[in-house]
Design a protein around this motif. Structure first.
Motif, PDB file in Angstrom:
ATOM      1  N   ASN A 207      61.951 -16.361  13.183  1.00 46.99           N
ATOM      2  CA  ASN A 207      62.817 -15.190  13.068  1.00 46.99           C
ATOM      3  C   ASN A 207      64.295 -15.540  13.002  1.00 46.99           C
ATOM      4  OD1 ASN A 207      60.703 -13.375  13.002  1.00 46.99           O
ATOM      5  ND2 ASN A 207      60.659 -13.070  15.221  1.00 46.99           N
ATOM      6  N   VAL A 208      64.591 -16.810  12.758  1.00 41.45           N
ATOM      7  CA  VAL A 208      65.974 -17.252  12.583  1.00 41.45           C
ATOM      8  C   VAL A 208      66.040 -18.139  11.334  1.00 41.45           C
ATOM      9  CG1 VAL A 208      66.551 -17.161  15.040  1.00 41.45           C
ATOM     10  CG2 VAL A 208      65.611 -19.265  14.065  1.00 41.45           C
ATOM     11  N   PRO A 209      67.186 -18.162  10.648  1.00 36.72           N
ATOM     12  CA  PRO A 209      67.325 -19.078   9.513  1.00 36.72           C
ATOM     13  C   PRO A 209      67.500 -20.513   9.984  1.00 36.72           C
ATOM     14  CG  PRO A 209      69.372 -17.879   9.867  1.00 36.72           C
ATOM     15  CD  PRO A 209      68.373 -17.303  10.823  1.00 36.72           C
ATOM     16  N   SER A 210      67.181 -21.454   9.092  1.00 37.53           N
ATOM     17  CA  SER A 210      67.276 -22.874   9.428  1.00 37.53           C
ATOM     18  C   SER A 210      67.611 -23.657   8.168  1.00 37.53           C
ATOM     19  CB  SER A 210      65.956 -23.367  10.018  1.00 37.53           C
ATOM     20  OG  SER A 210      66.017 -24.742  10.345  1.00 37.53           O
ATOM     21  N   GLY A 211      68.515 -24.616   8.282  1.00 37.26           N
ATOM     22  CA  GLY A 211      68.920 -25.427   7.148  1.00 37.26           C
ATOM     23  C   GLY A 211      67.737 -26.124   6.502  1.00 37.26           C
ATOM     24  N   GLY A 212      67.529 -25.866   5.222  1.00 37.72           N
ATOM     25  CA  GLY A 212      66.420 -26.474   4.509  1.00 37.72           C
ATOM     26  C   GLY A 212      65.066 -25.948   4.930  1.00 37.72           C
ATOM     27  N   GLY A 213      65.031 -24.889   5.743  1.00 31.67           N
ATOM     28  CA  GLY A 213      63.769 -24.364   6.242  1.00 31.67           C
ATOM     29  C   GLY A 213      63.033 -25.339   7.134  1.00 31.67           C
ATOM     30  N   LEU A 214      63.758 -26.268   7.761  1.00 31.57           N
ATOM     31  CA  LEU A 214      63.117 -27.346   8.512  1.00 31.57           C
ATOM     32  C   LEU A 214      62.840 -27.004   9.972  1.00 31.57           C
ATOM     33  CD1 LEU A 214      65.194 -30.260   6.976  1.00 31.57           C
ATOM     34  CD2 LEU A 214      62.781 -29.779   6.565  1.00 31.57           C
ATOM     35  N   HIS A 215      63.583 -26.070  10.541  1.00 23.50           N
ATOM     36  CA  HIS A 215      63.402 -25.638  11.936  1.00 23.50           C
ATOM     37  C   HIS A 215      63.223 -26.826  12.880  1.00 23.50           C
ATOM     38  CE1 HIS A 215      63.334 -21.362  11.125  1.00 23.50           C
ATOM     39  NE2 HIS A 215      62.526 -21.598  10.102  1.00 23.50           N
ATOM     40  N   PRO A 216      64.270 -27.629  13.068  1.00 20.74           N
ATOM     41  CA  PRO A 216      64.145 -28.818  13.911  1.00 20.74           C
ATOM     42  C   PRO A 216      64.257 -28.544  15.410  1.00 20.74           C
ATOM     43  CG  PRO A 216      66.388 -28.648  13.129  1.00 20.74           C
ATOM     44  CD  PRO A 216      65.618 -27.508  12.483  1.00 20.74           C
ATOM     45  N   MET A 217      64.571 -27.289  15.789  1.00 18.51           N
ATOM     46  CA  MET A 217      64.902 -27.020  17.188  1.00 18.51           C
ATOM     47  C   MET A 217      63.660 -26.946  18.075  1.00 18.51           C
ATOM     48  SD  MET A 217      67.910 -26.743  18.606  1.00 18.51           S
ATOM     49  CE  MET A 217      68.973 -25.938  17.398  1.00 18.51           C
ATOM     50  N   GLU A 218      63.604 -27.828  19.059  1.00 21.06           N
ATOM     51  CA  GLU A 218      62.598 -27.754  20.114  1.00 21.06           C
ATOM     52  C   GLU A 218      63.215 -27.041  21.318  1.00 21.06           C
ATOM     53  OE1 GLU A 218      59.442 -28.758  19.979  1.00 21.06           O
ATOM     54  OE2 GLU A 218      59.576 -29.689  17.994  1.00 21.06           O
ATOM     55  N   CYS A 219      62.371 -26.351  22.083  1.00 20.90           N
ATOM     56  CA  CYS A 219      62.870 -25.615  23.235  1.00 20.90           C
ATOM     57  C   CYS A 219      62.177 -26.100  24.502  1.00 20.90           C
ATOM     58  CB  CYS A 219      62.637 -24.117  23.046  1.00 20.90           C
ATOM     59  SG  CYS A 219      63.578 -23.449  21.651  1.00 20.90           S
ATOM     60  N   TYR A 220      62.985 -26.471  25.488  1.00 21.86           N
ATOM     61  CA  TYR A 220      62.484 -26.911  26.788  1.00 21.86           C
ATOM     62  C   TYR A 220      62.942 -25.893  27.828  1.00 21.86           C
ATOM     63  CZ  TYR A 220      61.449 -31.272  24.428  1.00 21.86           C
ATOM     64  OH  TYR A 220      60.937 -32.212  23.556  1.00 21.86           O
ATOM     65  N   LEU A 221      62.010 -25.438  28.632  1.00 26.11           N
ATOM     66  CA  LEU A 221      62.273 -24.344  29.557  1.00 26.11           C
ATOM     67  C   LEU A 221      62.358 -24.832  31.002  1.00 26.11           C
ATOM     68  CD1 LEU A 221      61.277 -22.893  26.985  1.00 26.11           C
ATOM     69  CD2 LEU A 221      60.071 -21.266  28.466  1.00 26.11           C
ATOM     70  N   ILE A 222      63.279 -24.221  31.729  1.00 20.09           N
ATOM     71  CA  ILE A 222      63.323 -24.321  33.179  1.00 20.09           C
ATOM     72  C   ILE A 222      63.008 -22.921  33.691  1.00 20.09           C
ATOM     73  CG2 ILE A 222      64.670 -24.988  35.205  1.00 20.09           C
ATOM     74  CD1 ILE A 222      66.597 -26.440  33.240  1.00 20.09           C
TER      75      ILE A 222
END
Length: 394
Positions: free
Chosen positions: A224-239
């Motif tokens: 649901n967010v745009p990403s450069g090159g459609g690559l979506h490199p963002m990992e999410c770590y939760l506390i």
């Protein structure tokens, strides 16, 4: 043994100015100026001073071509010193760790300037609150006093007579949602976030909504967010601190499966851990869920190799995600925040990240707002707070 120069290296001529009474008494301006050469190597992430002989030697050696040390027209001590400092890479066994570190940087296809920015803007052990207090910039009045008048809030390129006024459109429900979006700095740790609401926010903000499978080893995600090159490199770590049905602790969020992977916890209480990670910004310490936005640089730079804009699109993605979180949390009656004032080195250690391949970009989070505004929030239209009391509580 053979050597080469490290992959990414910038040399900065730096001047240090200090007062010297002798200079003043001899008719000068009283200022002693010392000039030094500082090497900024991305694989080291720390400044290294070099002398003139070392500087010249670095300029003559290639970062790709190995040469035998016996063929180098330079003082042997300069070669030894540069090997010790990590600016020269050696082929011998005792230099294997530094060589592997430099090769990892090369293999990820970093742009040299982006690699240097990333390496030298990471914090460790920083107390951002104490720094503001010590500098007198902890309040708006203090900033005005210390820093002077800020630039104007908006640029102007024409006089008033040339402006073309636009009509104000009647607000909709979406405008109301935007008006209630405000950074939360007051959380209520006594009230847990319901499990379904927690899952809903993760699904809306961080989850993969669909995927395109090009081949067995090549998949593109739709989020649901745009990403450069459609690559979506963002990992999410939760506390996770205060969520029904989820044990407090550290987790990795699996975007494709919409699932949590439990991780080893820190060797200190979670709230204390959060404080250290957000550089002692105590107003975020009680957030119910804290999220580390951790880009996989190797995925973005797989396409944008040595690209001057590669790092920029990664940073933009963090902004896209945080705004989506703000709106999703606001719609759910929760507060949200994002901060770039984080101790990246400690975060990398806690979550087992190699900053060359995968870094710590920012921390965001969400949870129930507190009943009292103990820390100021920017809400000039009073859509969230009225005289320090919440406008409404779901």
């Amino acid at each position: 043994m053979k050597v080469r120069r490290c992959t990414v290296l910038l040399l900065e001529p730096r001047e240090q100015v200090s007062f010297d009474l002798g200079v003043l008494l001899s008719g000068g301006d009283g200022l002693l100026r010392e000039r030094r050469w500082i090497a900024l190597a991305a694989h080291l992430g720390e400044e290294v001073e070099v002398d003139e002989a070392e500087r010249e030697l670095l300029g003559r050696l290639s970062p790709a071509q190995w040469v035998d040390t016996t063929s180098i027209d330079a003082d042997a001590d300069s070669v030894r010193q540069l090997l010790r400092k990590g600016l020269l890479i050696g082929s011998g066994k005792r230099h294997a760790d530094m060589r592997q570190r430099d090769e990892r940087l090369r293999d990820v296809y970093w742009h040299p300037l982006a690699a240097t920015l990333h390496a030298f803007s990471r914090w460790t052990g920083v107390d951002a609150v104490r720094n503001m207090e010590d500098s007198g910039t902890g309040t708006a009045v203090g900033m005005r006093s210390v820093l002077g008048v800020p630039p104007s809030v908006g640029a102007s390129h024409a006089d008033d007579s040339a402006r073309l006024p636009l009509p104000r459109i009647a607000p909709t429900a979406f405008d109301d949602l935007l008006a209630r979006r405000a950074t939360c700095r007051n959380f209520d740790p006594a009230r847990k976030v319901p499990h379904e609401l927690f899952a809903q926010l993760l699904q809306r903000v961080f989850a993969a909504q669909a995927e395109v499978r090009v081949s067995d080893d090549m998949v593109f995600l739709k989020k649901n967010v745009p990403s450069g090159g459609g690559l979506h490199p963002m990992e999410c770590y939760l506390i996770v601190q205060h969520v029904e049905g989820v044990a407090p602790g550290l987790y990795h969020y699996r975007a494709q499966e919409h699932a949590l992977e439990p991780l080893a916890g820190p060797d200190k209480p979670l709230r204390e851990f959060v404080m250290d990670m957000v550089a002692q910004q105590h107003w975020f310490a009680d957030a119910h869920v804290v999220v580390l936005l951790s880009p996989r640089f190797d995925r973005t730079f797989w396409k944008y190799r040595h690209h001057a804009k590669g790092y920029r699109v990664v940073a933009l993605e963090g902004g896209h995600i945080s705004q989506t979180l703000y709106l999703a949390a606001t719609e759910a009656g929760l507060g949200a925040f994002i901060t770039g004032a984080i101790n990246e080195v400690e975060l990398e250690q806690a979550f087992g990240l190699d900053p060359i391949h995968q870094g710590a970009l920012a921390i965001c989070g969400f949870g129930w707002r507190g009943q009292v505004m103990e820390t100021a929030e920017l809400d000039p239209a009073e859509r969230v707070w009225t005289h320090g009391e919440p406008v409404s509580q779901p």
